[in-house]
Scaffold this active site. Sequence first.
Site, PDB file in Angstrom:
ATOM      1  CD  GLU A 178      43.637  40.646   2.947  1.00 15.23           C
ATOM      2  OE1 GLU A 178      44.173  41.540   2.271  1.00 15.23           O
ATOM      3  OE2 GLU A 178      43.544  40.708   4.192  1.00 15.23           O
ATOM      4  CG  ASN A 219      43.076  33.929   5.866  1.00 16.38           C
ATOM      5  OD1 ASN A 219      42.189  33.575   6.636  1.00 16.38           O
ATOM      6  ND2 ASN A 219      43.926  34.911   6.155  1.00 16.38           N
ATOM      7  CG  HIS A 255      40.289  41.641  10.637  1.00 23.71           C
ATOM      8  ND1 HIS A 255      41.122  41.560  11.739  1.00 23.71           N
ATOM      9  CD2 HIS A 255      40.946  41.028   9.628  1.00 23.71           C
ATOM     10  CE1 HIS A 255      42.240  40.921  11.396  1.00 23.71           C
ATOM     11  NE2 HIS A 255      42.149  40.583  10.125  1.00 23.71           N
ATOM     12  CD  GLU A 289      44.213  37.659   9.233  1.00 23.25           C
ATOM     13  OE1 GLU A 289      44.017  38.894   9.223  1.00 23.25           O
ATOM     14  OE2 GLU A 289      44.776  37.055   8.309  1.00 23.25           O
ATOM     15  CG  ASP A 291      40.898  42.374  14.929  1.00 24.58           C
ATOM     16  OD1 ASP A 291      39.977  42.498  14.093  1.00 24.58           O
ATOM     17  OD2 ASP A 291      42.081  42.623  14.665  1.00 24.58           O
TER      18      ASP A 291
HETATM   19  C1  XIL Z   1      48.647  42.903   9.613  1.00 24.20           C
HETATM   20  C2  XIL Z   1      49.631  42.868  10.780  1.00 24.20           C
HETATM   21  O1  XIL Z   1      48.965  42.568  11.965  1.00 24.20           O
HETATM   22  C3  XIL Z   1      50.332  44.213  10.899  1.00 24.20           C
HETATM   23  O2  XIL Z   1      51.343  44.179  11.893  1.00 24.20           O
HETATM   24  C4  XIL Z   1      50.940  44.616   9.562  1.00 24.20           C
HETATM   25  O3  XIL Z   1      51.493  45.895   9.664  1.00 24.20           O
HETATM   26  C5  XIL Z   1      49.902  44.568   8.471  1.00 24.20           C
HETATM   27  O4  XIL Z   1      49.297  43.283   8.426  1.00 24.20           O
HETATM   28  N1  XIL Z   1      44.856  40.658   7.021  1.00 24.20           N
HETATM   29  C6  XIL Z   1      45.906  39.783   7.094  1.00 24.20           C
HETATM   30  C7  XIL Z   1      47.018  40.024   8.037  1.00 24.20           C
HETATM   31  O5  XIL Z   1      45.864  38.734   6.442  1.00 24.20           O
HETATM   32  O6  XIL Z   1      48.243  39.558   7.549  1.00 24.20           O
HETATM   33  C8  XIL Z   1      47.140  41.484   8.397  1.00 24.20           C
HETATM   34  O7  XIL Z   1      48.116  41.602   9.423  1.00 24.20           O
HETATM   35  C9  XIL Z   1      45.806  42.027   8.827  1.00 24.20           C
HETATM   36  C10 XIL Z   1      44.800  41.912   7.716  1.00 24.20           C
END
Ligand code: XIL
Length: 371
Positions: A178, A219, A255, A289, A291
């Site tokens: 990020e 990422n 996401h 990641e 979802d």
């Molecule tokens: C999130 C985790 O799932 C949570 O448990 C934590 O509280 C915060 O981070 N982008 C990312 C991940 O790269 O590391 C994050 O994970 C979600 C967003």
Amino acid sequence: MRVSLRCGIALSFVALVVACGGATSEPAAVKTCAEDPSQPKCVTITPAIDSGLRFYAARNGRFVGTALDAAFGATTAYDGLVSREFSIITAANAQKWQTIHPTRTTYNYTRADAMLAFAQANGMKMRGHTLAWQNQNPAWLTGGGYPADTLAQILKDHITTVLTHYKGTIYAWDVVNEAFNANGSIAPTIWSNALGRGYIETAFRAARAADPAALLFYNDYNLEFTGAKQDSAFVLVQDFKARGVPIDGIGFQAHFQINADGTGVPSKSSLTSTFQRFAALGVKIHITELDIRVRTPGATPSELSAQTQAYADIVGACVAVPACEVITVWGVTDTESWVPSTFPGYGSALLFDGALAKKAAWAAVKAALGG
Ligand code: XIL
């Protein structure tokens, strides 16, 4: 010489299935998994797990993954499901600075090591996450008031120490997470504020030096949509490739949110084009990641079917692009997902419900993998 075939071998009760997803600019001398199944990047699936998503992913030369957090190790039902369904894991939190480097002079690998041992015992790979990020950093780092040269050394030392600990065991690292704002500019972080955008290169070079076998990824989220942020990530990879700065892949966090007006998820064709755009630079693509959240409670039937279709489209886009080799969902069950606490009013974003039952999205992913 880097071996980068994306292959899978699946042994079912009735047949030996060998799947190779095609090579991306490999040297001609490298053998396929069919010729040499002992290569580190060939996956062997045992008959006991031939109904899980990992079986269907392997037939496409892909890995399908999940993120492990507190629920890991708590019940045999949960762990059993993970090993049946998935062929690669990520620690949701256990390898972040806050957890793994709690004081300036100490490291705590306990939780992440348990996950790695579980992965190794079950024929799964592990993605490392993450080495330079703005969030979940320990107070000693964020409040330390370090001058720039000290911070650069702290970053290099952390990466060297962690990657040396895991040398040869982590398939791919999210080296930098990020780094860009929505408008494509460099996001203000503890690293960029002191070191400018050069911290990204520093991190990748330190990672390659410490574990030459690990694939190194940039990422980020919202790279799935065309625009300024995607363009900045593209230019970053293009520049690294041109100058010989080590980088092997780009992680699309993926996401997504189903909105009432049908927006929130890129179309399959647009995501396929985006993946092709990055693949043309000679890097691998991991969905890191995934979802897809819906309103909870109260998602309408059409929102729920849009979610199922979105899962099919995202996985379908990966299957359509040879360079896309990993599809990781961010957690196993809706109950453990980060979504409800981060996006109030939204949830139900994953493939399994809190009782470990498969949802419609699971079937959509299976079908998109050709199952
Ligand atoms: C999130 C985790 O799932 C949570 O448990 C934590 O509280 C915060 O981070 N982008 C990312 C991940 O790269 O590391 C994050 O994970 C979600 C967003």
